[in-house]
Motif scaffolding. Structure first.
Motif, PDB file in Angstrom:
ATOM      1  N   GLY A  54       0.737  -1.120   0.046  1.00  0.00           N
ATOM      2  CA  GLY A  54       0.104   0.020  -0.107  1.00  0.00           C
ATOM      3  C   GLY A  54       0.945   1.323  -0.168  1.00  0.00           C
ATOM      4  O   GLY A  54       2.078   1.274   0.049  1.00  0.00           O
ATOM      5  N   THR A  65       1.686   1.927   8.422  1.00  0.00           N
ATOM      6  CA  THR A  65       1.117   1.616   7.136  1.00  0.00           C
ATOM      7  C   THR A  65       0.978   0.179   6.881  1.00  0.00           C
ATOM      8  O   THR A  65      -0.097  -0.313   6.366  1.00  0.00           O
ATOM      9  N   GLU A  69      -2.573  -1.553   6.125  1.00  0.00           N
ATOM     10  CA  GLU A  69      -2.730  -2.442   4.926  1.00  0.00           C
ATOM     11  C   GLU A  69      -2.992  -3.799   5.049  1.00  0.00           C
ATOM     12  O   GLU A  69      -3.833  -4.118   4.455  1.00  0.00           O
ATOM     13  N   GLU A  72      -6.572  -4.215   6.390  1.00  0.00           N
ATOM     14  CA  GLU A  72      -7.462  -3.583   5.593  1.00  0.00           C
ATOM     15  C   GLU A  72      -7.917  -4.644   4.399  1.00  0.00           C
ATOM     16  O   GLU A  72      -8.866  -4.925   3.928  1.00  0.00           O
ATOM     17  N   GLU A  73      -6.770  -5.087   3.731  1.00  0.00           N
ATOM     18  CA  GLU A  73      -7.043  -5.730   2.643  1.00  0.00           C
ATOM     19  C   GLU A  73      -7.257  -7.492   2.773  1.00  0.00           C
ATOM     20  O   GLU A  73      -7.949  -7.944   2.190  1.00  0.00           O
TER      21      GLU A  73
END
Length: 160
Positions: A54, A65, A69, A72-73
């Motif tokens: 990401g 981050t 990521e 989230e993914e």
């Protein structure tokens, strides 16, 4: 894949010109079910398997981050263990003619919890695979990230 608002704002000023961005990539290692396994997602934009990745948002730390990521993914909680590799990737030209060049930070991450599942529309499928058996369609850039992150050397590799 949705384009972050800050990139859209920058594009209003630079048009399609090369935009340097910072990206992160996670090599998520799981060892609680026997041999080491690595987490992959099959991307919705090109249908290929890849390591979670990401873009670092303004004001965000890269290690934060990469954790965000992956959650989230792929719906897996991870903890960063170390920064494994720092590279400047070749330019990417998107279908709309935007060009980006990513400084990519590859982190080795440890699985903490969660059942791998689809977290957003960026991913079509998720899978844990043996660390020594990556997907056949994993590209050379991703294979190098994987190899460096899985190596026992704790030092970060810097391309020159």
């Amino acid at each position: 894949m949705p384009v972050p608002d800050f990139v859209l704002s920058l594009r209003r000023h630079v048009g399609h010109a090369r935009l340097p961005l910072t990206g992160v990539c996670a090599v998520v290692l799981r060892t609680d079910r026997g041999g080491p396994e690595v987490l992959y997602g099959r991307r919705s934009d090109n249908g290929l398997w890849s390591l979670p990745s990401g873009i670092v948002e303004p004001g965000e730390q890269p290690a934060t981050t990469v954790v965000r990521e992956v959650w989230e993914e792929l719906r897996v909680e991870v903890e960063t263990e170390r920064l494994a590799l720092v590279t400047s990737d070749p330019d990417i030209r998107y279908p709309n003619d935007d060009v980006c060049q990513y400084v990519s930070l590859t982190f080795r991450c440890r699985y903490v919890s969660g059942e791998a599942a689809l977290g957003d529309d960026e991913t079509l499928e998720v899978a844990w695979r043996p660390a020594d058996d990556p997907p056949a369609d994993l590209d050379d850039v991703q294979r190098r990230r994987l190899a460096v992150a899985l190596a026992d050397d704790p030092a970060c590799v810097f391309d020159r």
